[in-house]
Design a protein around this motif. Structure first.
Motif, short mmCIF file in Angstrom:
data_model
loop_
_atom_site.label_atom_id
_atom_site.label_comp_id
_atom_site.label_asym_id
_atom_site.label_seq_id
_atom_site.Cartn_x
_atom_site.Cartn_y
_atom_site.Cartn_z
N ALA A 178 0.84 -1.20 0.00
CA ALA A 178 0.00 0.00 0.00
C ALA A 178 0.87 1.25 0.00
CB ALA A 178 -0.94 0.00 1.21
N ARG A 179 1.92 1.22 0.81
CA ARG A 179 2.82 2.38 0.87
C ARG A 179 3.52 2.59 -0.48
NH1 ARG A 179 3.12 7.13 3.14
NH2 ARG A 179 5.25 7.84 3.18
N GLU A 180 3.88 1.48 -1.12
CA GLU A 180 4.51 1.57 -2.45
C GLU A 180 3.54 2.22 -3.45
OE1 GLU A 180 4.95 -1.96 -5.29
OE2 GLU A 180 6.91 -1.80 -4.30
N GLN A 181 2.29 1.78 -3.44
CA GLN A 181 1.29 2.37 -4.32
C GLN A 181 1.08 3.86 -4.00
OE1 GLN A 181 -0.31 1.04 -7.02
NE2 GLN A 181 1.08 -0.68 -6.72
N GLY A 182 1.06 4.17 -2.71
CA GLY A 182 0.91 5.57 -2.29
C GLY A 182 2.07 6.43 -2.76
N ASN A 183 3.29 5.89 -2.65
CA ASN A 183 4.46 6.64 -3.10
C ASN A 183 4.42 6.87 -4.61
OD1 ASN A 183 5.50 6.84 -0.53
ND2 ASN A 183 6.83 5.06 -0.73
N LEU A 184 3.98 5.86 -5.36
CA LEU A 184 3.84 6.05 -6.81
C LEU A 184 2.79 7.13 -7.08
CD1 LEU A 184 3.89 2.35 -8.04
CD2 LEU A 184 5.57 4.12 -8.58
N GLY A 185 1.71 7.10 -6.34
CA GLY A 185 0.68 8.11 -6.51
C GLY A 185 1.20 9.50 -6.24
N VAL A 186 2.00 9.64 -5.19
CA VAL A 186 2.57 10.94 -4.84
C VAL A 186 3.47 11.44 -5.97
CG1 VAL A 186 4.22 12.09 -3.30
CG2 VAL A 186 2.39 10.68 -2.35
N ALA A 187 4.31 10.56 -6.49
CA ALA A 187 5.21 10.96 -7.58
C ALA A 187 4.40 11.40 -8.80
CB ALA A 187 6.14 9.80 -7.94
N LEU A 188 3.35 10.68 -9.12
CA LEU A 188 2.51 11.05 -10.26
C LEU A 188 1.76 12.35 -10.00
CD1 LEU A 188 1.27 7.46 -11.02
CD2 LEU A 188 2.64 8.88 -12.57
N LEU A 189 1.30 12.54 -8.77
CA LEU A 189 0.61 13.77 -8.41
C LEU A 189 1.54 14.97 -8.58
CD1 LEU A 189 -2.05 14.92 -7.19
CD2 LEU A 189 -0.97 14.69 -4.96
N GLN A 190 2.79 14.81 -8.17
CA GLN A 190 3.77 15.89 -8.29
C GLN A 190 4.03 16.28 -9.74
OE1 GLN A 190 6.93 14.06 -5.99
NE2 GLN A 190 6.71 15.66 -4.45
N THR A 191 3.86 15.34 -10.65
CA THR A 191 4.11 15.64 -12.06
C THR A 191 2.81 15.97 -12.80
OG1 THR A 191 3.97 13.31 -12.68
CG2 THR A 191 6.16 14.17 -12.11
N GLY A 192 1.72 16.12 -12.05
CA GLY A 192 0.46 16.53 -12.66
C GLY A 192 -0.32 15.43 -13.33
N GLN A 193 0.07 14.19 -13.12
CA GLN A 193 -0.63 13.05 -13.72
C GLN A 193 -1.71 12.56 -12.76
OE1 GLN A 193 2.17 10.26 -15.75
NE2 GLN A 193 3.72 11.67 -14.92
N LEU A 194 -2.77 13.36 -12.66
CA LEU A 194 -3.80 13.12 -11.65
C LEU A 194 -4.51 11.78 -11.80
CD1 LEU A 194 -5.41 16.65 -11.28
CD2 LEU A 194 -4.05 15.42 -9.60
N GLU A 195 -4.91 11.44 -13.00
CA GLU A 195 -5.66 10.19 -13.20
C GLU A 195 -4.83 8.98 -12.77
OE1 GLU A 195 -8.96 8.36 -13.42
OE2 GLU A 195 -8.94 10.44 -14.07
N GLU A 196 -3.56 8.97 -13.15
CA GLU A 196 -2.68 7.87 -12.77
C GLU A 196 -2.43 7.87 -11.26
OE1 GLU A 196 -2.06 10.07 -15.16
OE2 GLU A 196 -1.79 8.97 -17.02
N ALA A 197 -2.28 9.05 -10.68
CA ALA A 197 -2.08 9.16 -9.23
C ALA A 197 -3.30 8.60 -8.49
CB ALA A 197 -1.84 10.61 -8.83
N ILE A 198 -4.48 8.95 -8.96
CA ILE A 198 -5.71 8.48 -8.33
C ILE A 198 -5.79 6.96 -8.37
CG2 ILE A 198 -8.23 8.41 -8.64
CD1 ILE A 198 -7.96 11.45 -9.40
N THR A 199 -5.40 6.37 -9.48
CA THR A 199 -5.40 4.91 -9.60
C THR A 199 -4.52 4.28 -8.53
OG1 THR A 199 -5.84 5.01 -11.97
CG2 THR A 199 -4.85 2.97 -11.14
#
Length: 186
Positions: free
Chosen positions: A59-80
């Motif tokens: 879960a933490r790994e998925q969350g970290n990926l989401g954070v990285a995607l959020l920082q780059t503006g990739q909202l849809e991928e971050a939400i996933t």
């Protein structure tokens, strides 16, 4: 839909750290940087040797990926990725990050229950109260928004966004409560 005027979300980089403000000794074992792998267990700096929770690590790994995607503006991928994190191991941080990303995408109705869930788990997060207040204001629920902004300020008195948004929401409530101006006859 009520136009909320100047009420604004907080800084856009806020879904990236620990918005819930937990201290190291109070945090769940989801912060991989605090752990040193020892066989099938981990050495935690405040708890000693503990069993490894694989779902929590995933879960933490998925969350970290989401954070990285959020920082780059990739909202849809971050939400996933935030959704996967919340499904693997429901916790306040996963719920908050998912709610925050949905809010950034403009999906206010979807964001509100996740922000509420984060606050059920971690009620002392000024940031989560503020962001829930912002979402509620976007939906025209100004009384509820004002309550959340006040909770944020009670937890963090020096919180400019919450203070400004509280003042704006109160002014908007007062304006909406005023009787309409009488029409003038020609």
């Amino acid at each position: 839909v009520v136009q909320v005027g100047r009420i604004r979300p907080g800084p856009h980089d806020r879904g990236i750290a620990d918005p819930l403000g937990t201290e190291p000794e109070d945090r769940p074992l989801e912060h991989a940087a605090d752990l040193v792998l020892v066989d099938a267990r981990v050495e935690h700096p405040h708890r000693g040797l503990v069993s490894l929770d694989r779902d929590l690590c995933r879960a933490r790994e998925q969350g970290n990926l989401g954070v990285a995607l959020l920082q780059t503006g990739q909202l849809e991928e971050a939400i996933t990725h935030f959704q996967k994190a919340a499904e693997l191991k429901p916790n306040a941080l996963a719920s908050y990050n998912l709610g925050y990303a949905l809010l950034q995408q403009g999906r206010v109705d979807d964001a509100i229950p996740h922000l509420q869930r984060a606050l059920e788990i971690q009620p002392n997060s000024a940031q989560a109260h503020h962001d829930l207040g912002y979402a509620l204001a976007q939906k025209g629920r100004l009384d509820d928004a004002i309550t959340e902004f006040r909770k944020a300020l009670s937890l963090k008195p020096d919180y400019p966004e919450a203070s400004n948004n509280l003042a704006d929401a109160v002014r908007l409530m007062e304006r909406l409560a005023e009787p309409p101006a009488a029409a003038t006859k020609p």
